[in-house]
Design an enzyme around this catalytic site. Structure first.
Site, short mmCIF file in Angstrom:
data_model
loop_
_atom_site.label_atom_id
_atom_site.label_comp_id
_atom_site.label_asym_id
_atom_site.label_seq_id
_atom_site.Cartn_x
_atom_site.Cartn_y
_atom_site.Cartn_z
NE ARG A 1 -120.34 -32.45 -9.75
CZ ARG A 1 -120.66 -31.17 -9.88
NH1 ARG A 1 -120.60 -30.35 -8.84
NH2 ARG A 1 -121.03 -30.69 -11.06
CE1 TYR B 1 -104.89 -43.14 -9.64
CE2 TYR B 1 -104.10 -41.03 -8.85
CZ TYR B 1 -105.15 -41.88 -9.19
OH TYR B 1 -106.44 -41.44 -9.04
CG ASP C 1 -90.73 -47.99 -3.96
OD1 ASP C 1 -89.54 -48.26 -3.71
OD2 ASP C 1 -91.41 -48.62 -4.79
CG LEU D 1 -99.33 -50.68 -13.80
CD1 LEU D 1 -99.07 -50.93 -15.29
CD2 LEU D 1 -98.33 -51.47 -12.95
CB SER D 2 -103.56 -48.42 -10.51
OG SER D 2 -103.49 -47.03 -10.25
CG ASN E 1 -93.83 -42.39 -8.24
OD1 ASN E 1 -92.87 -42.87 -8.83
ND2 ASN E 1 -94.43 -43.01 -7.24
NE ARG F 1 -118.51 -32.64 -19.79
CZ ARG F 1 -119.82 -32.42 -19.79
NH1 ARG F 1 -120.67 -33.44 -19.59
NH2 ARG F 1 -120.28 -31.21 -20.00
CG ASP G 1 -113.37 -40.16 -11.94
OD1 ASP G 1 -114.36 -39.52 -12.33
OD2 ASP G 1 -113.44 -41.30 -11.43
#
Length: 288
Positions: free
Chosen positions: A154, A186, A69, A188-189, A143, A171, A173
């Site tokens: 942080r 990403y 992919d 989905l995770s 994607n 706020r 990541d």
């Protein structure tokens, strides 16, 4: 039905399976009467002349990508700009996008060349970053476009606007802005939903948000998205496109995201079944 006349081959990096598949594919396409052009990586592995990628994309009417992919994502961003249809031969680990197996390659590609295929159009996102009146950079993603902290673990703080309307301040990541194609990556995770690839939609998925009420939101991909890095929390960040082409960001910078006017064209074998792909790749119904 249009008959294909010129094929371009793109491939992943070195490996015995890649080289063997490329040799068989190159010979097979020649036997089918097609002119064959090679990307730099494919040409290196076959020890044949290469055609610069943009020249190649402008000359071919079908592309065959040998790899996983990730290889198809790289080729797809280029080929979508030229509306070249793509066939993916799976030599990767997951294979949501590349669904022709090497063992069936000649049979399935022969059928596709004869017009027996399912065509599947995939949305892309285009994003640009600004610092005041200065444009820091722009790119496209098949994607996802991902905003995330740089160099340290942080949280970053940012405001999100959709079609000019304020949505929220978060706020977290980071934030994944995903196409339906990227909804199984990403997004989905990070807890996002799976979107059927035929949808003209975009999903925004916060990464580890600092509130339990923050949830993914799905919007029409005709909508425009703007993200503003909050100046009262000066944490450096990066804007990534399909995991590459990072643009460094600081507090006060702005990101503008919208759907690309071009779509990527995928050609699947005539028996293609999207739900079978999901079952097999996500191991739905597997008895442990």
């Amino acid at each position: 039905m249009k008959k294909f006349s010129t094929a371009g081959i793109f491939s992943k990096q070195e490996g015995e399976a890649v080289e063997a598949t490329l040799k068989a594919l190159y010979t097979f396409l020649g036997e089918q009467g097609l002119q064959v052009l090679l990307s730099s990586q494919a040409a290196h592995l076959l020890n044949k002349p290469a055609t610069p990628d943009e020249d190649l994309a402008a000359q071919i009417d079908i592309a065959i990508v040998v790899g996983g992919d990730g290889t198809l994502l790289t080729a797809g961003r280029l080929l979508s700009m030229y509306q070249v249809p793509i066939v993916g031969v799976n030599l990767g680990r997951v294979g949501f996008l590349v669904d022709v197996l090497p063992a069936n390659m000649q049979e399935q590609i022969a059928a596709i060349l004869n017009g027996q295929y399912i065509e599947d159009e995939r949305c892309l996102l285009k994003a640009c970053a600004w610092r005041g009146a200065e444009q820091l950079g722009e790119n496209i993603a098949l994607n996802d476009v991902v905003l995330h902290a740089r160099n340290e673990v942080r949280m970053i703080e940012f405001n999100t606007y959709i079609d000019g309307f304020f949505v929220n301040t978060q706020r977290a990541d980071g934030l994944v802005i995903s196409t339906p194609t990227g909804s199984t990556a990403y997004s989905l995770s990070s807890g996002g939903p799976i979107l059927h690839t035929s949808l003209d939609a975009t999903v925004l998925v916060p990464i580890s948000p600092h509130t339990l009420t923050s949830r993914p939101i799905v919007i029409p991909n005709q909508s425009s998205i703007e993200i503003e890095m909050c100046s009262d929390r000066p944490v450096d960040a990066l804007l990534s496109f399909d995991g590459h082409h990072d643009i460094p960001l600081v507090s006060g910078d702005r990101i503008k995201i919208k759907a690309s006017p071009k779509k990527m064209r995928l050609l699947h074998p005539h028996h293609y079944d999207y739900y079978h792909i999901l079952r097999s790749k996500l191991h739905w119904g597997t008895q442990l």
